[in-house]
Design a protein around this motif. Structure first.
Motif, PDB file in Angstrom:
ATOM      1  N   GLN A  55       0.831  -1.206   0.000  1.00  0.00           N
ATOM      2  CA  GLN A  55       0.000   0.000   0.000  1.00  0.00           C
ATOM      3  C   GLN A  55       0.867   1.259   0.000  1.00  0.00           C
ATOM      4  O   GLN A  55       0.591   2.219   0.725  1.00  0.00           O
ATOM      5  CB  GLN A  55      -0.968  -0.009   1.177  1.00  0.00           C
ATOM      6  N   GLY A  56       1.925   1.235  -0.785  1.00  0.00           N
ATOM      7  CA  GLY A  56       2.791   2.391  -0.938  1.00  0.00           C
ATOM      8  C   GLY A  56       3.823   2.584   0.150  1.00  0.00           C
ATOM      9  O   GLY A  56       4.691   3.456   0.036  1.00  0.00           O
ATOM     10  N   ALA A  57       3.772   1.806   1.214  1.00  0.00           N
ATOM     11  CA  ALA A  57       4.729   1.944   2.318  1.00  0.00           C
ATOM     12  C   ALA A  57       5.829   0.890   2.193  1.00  0.00           C
ATOM     13  O   ALA A  57       5.551  -0.276   1.900  1.00  0.00           O
ATOM     14  CB  ALA A  57       4.018   1.786   3.655  1.00  0.00           C
ATOM     15  N   GLN A  58       7.060   1.298   2.441  1.00  0.00           N
ATOM     16  CA  GLN A  58       8.170   0.357   2.396  1.00  0.00           C
ATOM     17  C   GLN A  58       8.179  -0.465   3.671  1.00  0.00           C
ATOM     18  O   GLN A  58       8.250   0.075   4.774  1.00  0.00           O
ATOM     19  CB  GLN A  58       9.502   1.085   2.226  1.00  0.00           C
ATOM     20  N   VAL A  59       8.118  -1.803   3.514  1.00  0.00           N
ATOM     21  CA  VAL A  59       8.078  -2.712   4.667  1.00  0.00           C
ATOM     22  C   VAL A  59       9.307  -3.615   4.735  1.00  0.00           C
ATOM     23  O   VAL A  59       9.455  -4.381   5.679  1.00  0.00           O
ATOM     24  CB  VAL A  59       6.782  -3.549   4.674  1.00  0.00           C
ATOM     25  N   GLY A  60      10.183  -3.530   3.726  1.00  0.00           N
ATOM     26  CA  GLY A  60      11.394  -4.331   3.716  1.00  0.00           C
ATOM     27  C   GLY A  60      12.444  -3.688   2.838  1.00  0.00           C
ATOM     28  O   GLY A  60      12.127  -2.885   1.948  1.00  0.00           O
ATOM     29  N   PHE A  61      13.686  -4.057   3.097  1.00  0.00           N
ATOM     30  CA  PHE A  61      14.798  -3.466   2.357  1.00  0.00           C
ATOM     31  C   PHE A  61      16.001  -4.378   2.442  1.00  0.00           C
ATOM     32  O   PHE A  61      16.161  -5.147   3.391  1.00  0.00           O
ATOM     33  CB  PHE A  61      15.162  -2.094   2.944  1.00  0.00           C
ATOM     34  N   TYR A  78      16.138  -6.380   5.944  1.00  0.00           N
ATOM     35  CA  TYR A  78      15.139  -6.441   7.011  1.00  0.00           C
ATOM     36  C   TYR A  78      13.739  -6.474   6.412  1.00  0.00           C
ATOM     37  O   TYR A  78      13.508  -6.046   5.289  1.00  0.00           O
ATOM     38  CB  TYR A  78      15.260  -5.251   7.976  1.00  0.00           C
ATOM     39  N   VAL A  79      12.819  -6.991   7.202  1.00  0.00           N
ATOM     40  CA  VAL A  79      11.386  -6.912   6.941  1.00  0.00           C
ATOM     41  C   VAL A  79      10.757  -6.488   8.267  1.00  0.00           C
ATOM     42  O   VAL A  79      11.080  -7.053   9.310  1.00  0.00           O
ATOM     43  CB  VAL A  79      10.810  -8.272   6.469  1.00  0.00           C
ATOM     44  N   LEU A  80       9.893  -5.486   8.212  1.00  0.00           N
ATOM     45  CA  LEU A  80       9.225  -5.054   9.445  1.00  0.00           C
ATOM     46  C   LEU A  80       8.551  -6.243  10.125  1.00  0.00           C
ATOM     47  O   LEU A  80       8.004  -7.120   9.450  1.00  0.00           O
ATOM     48  CB  LEU A  80       8.200  -3.969   9.144  1.00  0.00           C
ATOM     49  N   GLU A  81       8.578  -6.244  11.438  1.00  0.00           N
ATOM     50  CA  GLU A  81       8.114  -7.388  12.224  1.00  0.00           C
ATOM     51  C   GLU A  81       6.711  -7.852  11.829  1.00  0.00           C
ATOM     52  O   GLU A  81       6.470  -9.066  11.720  1.00  0.00           O
ATOM     53  CB  GLU A  81       8.130  -7.033  13.719  1.00  0.00           C
ATOM     54  N   GLU A  82       5.795  -6.945  11.609  1.00  0.00           N
ATOM     55  CA  GLU A  82       4.413  -7.329  11.303  1.00  0.00           C
ATOM     56  C   GLU A  82       4.240  -7.917   9.897  1.00  0.00           C
ATOM     57  O   GLU A  82       3.172  -8.422   9.565  1.00  0.00           O
ATOM     58  CB  GLU A  82       3.464  -6.143  11.504  1.00  0.00           C
ATOM     59  N   HIS A  83       5.312  -7.920   9.101  1.00  0.00           N
ATOM     60  CA  HIS A  83       5.256  -8.470   7.742  1.00  0.00           C
ATOM     61  C   HIS A  83       6.173  -9.686   7.580  1.00  0.00           C
ATOM     62  O   HIS A  83       6.295 -10.221   6.484  1.00  0.00           O
ATOM     63  CB  HIS A  83       5.628  -7.385   6.726  1.00  0.00           C
TER      64      HIS A  83
END
Length: 143
Positions: A55-61, A78-83
């Motif tokens: 949804q347009g937000a970066q959640v991993g890199f 990394y991937v944000l914890e909730e993802h």
């Protein structure tokens, strides 16, 4: 952008990387606590990066520092914890493995404290003879 399903998209386009979001994660990570935003900006600009977005937000890199001829160093994955738990880190690393500018390299390296299994599934192995490797390490540089 590549559709990963479940509303996730992957991109290697440098213009797509959201440096503020990347910094927000890295500054609280175990490997770069307190890293300055300017340092993240420079690192992203001088690397080949990959990001996962929802949804347009970066959640991993993740990013690779390389000479594009012989060597690559994989960093800041990394991937944000909730993802987490959806194969997003693997998708990012695979996208970097397949990146056209990273073909034919002699050696890739990375350092991780907790994700050996992710990388092992992608063909990475532990360094069997660390004797030739040396380092200059400044763990408190961001304090």
């Amino acid at each position: 952008m590549i559709d990963l399903g479940n509303g996730y998209h992957l991109s290697t386009d440098p213009a797509a990387m959201q440096v503020d979001a990347i910094h927000a994660y890295l500054t609280r990570s175990y490997w770069s606590t307190g890293i300055p935003l300017a340092t993240v900006r420079t690192a992203v600009a001088n690397s080949i990066g990959v990001g996962v977005f929802k949804q347009g937000a970066q959640v991993g890199f993740g990013r690779v520092t390389t000479d594009r001829a012989t060597f690559a160093y994989l960093a800041d994955v990394y991937v944000l914890e909730e993802h987490q738990g959806q194969g997003l880190a693997q998708a990012m690393v695979k996208a970097l493995h397949d990146h056209p500018e990273l073909q034919g390299l002699r050696r890739w390296l990375l350092a991780t404290s907790d994700a050996h299994g992710v990388y092992a599934r992608l063909g990475w192995t532990q360094v069997t003879d660390p004797a030739p490797f040396m380092q200059r390490h400044f763990p408190d540089v961001y304090k």
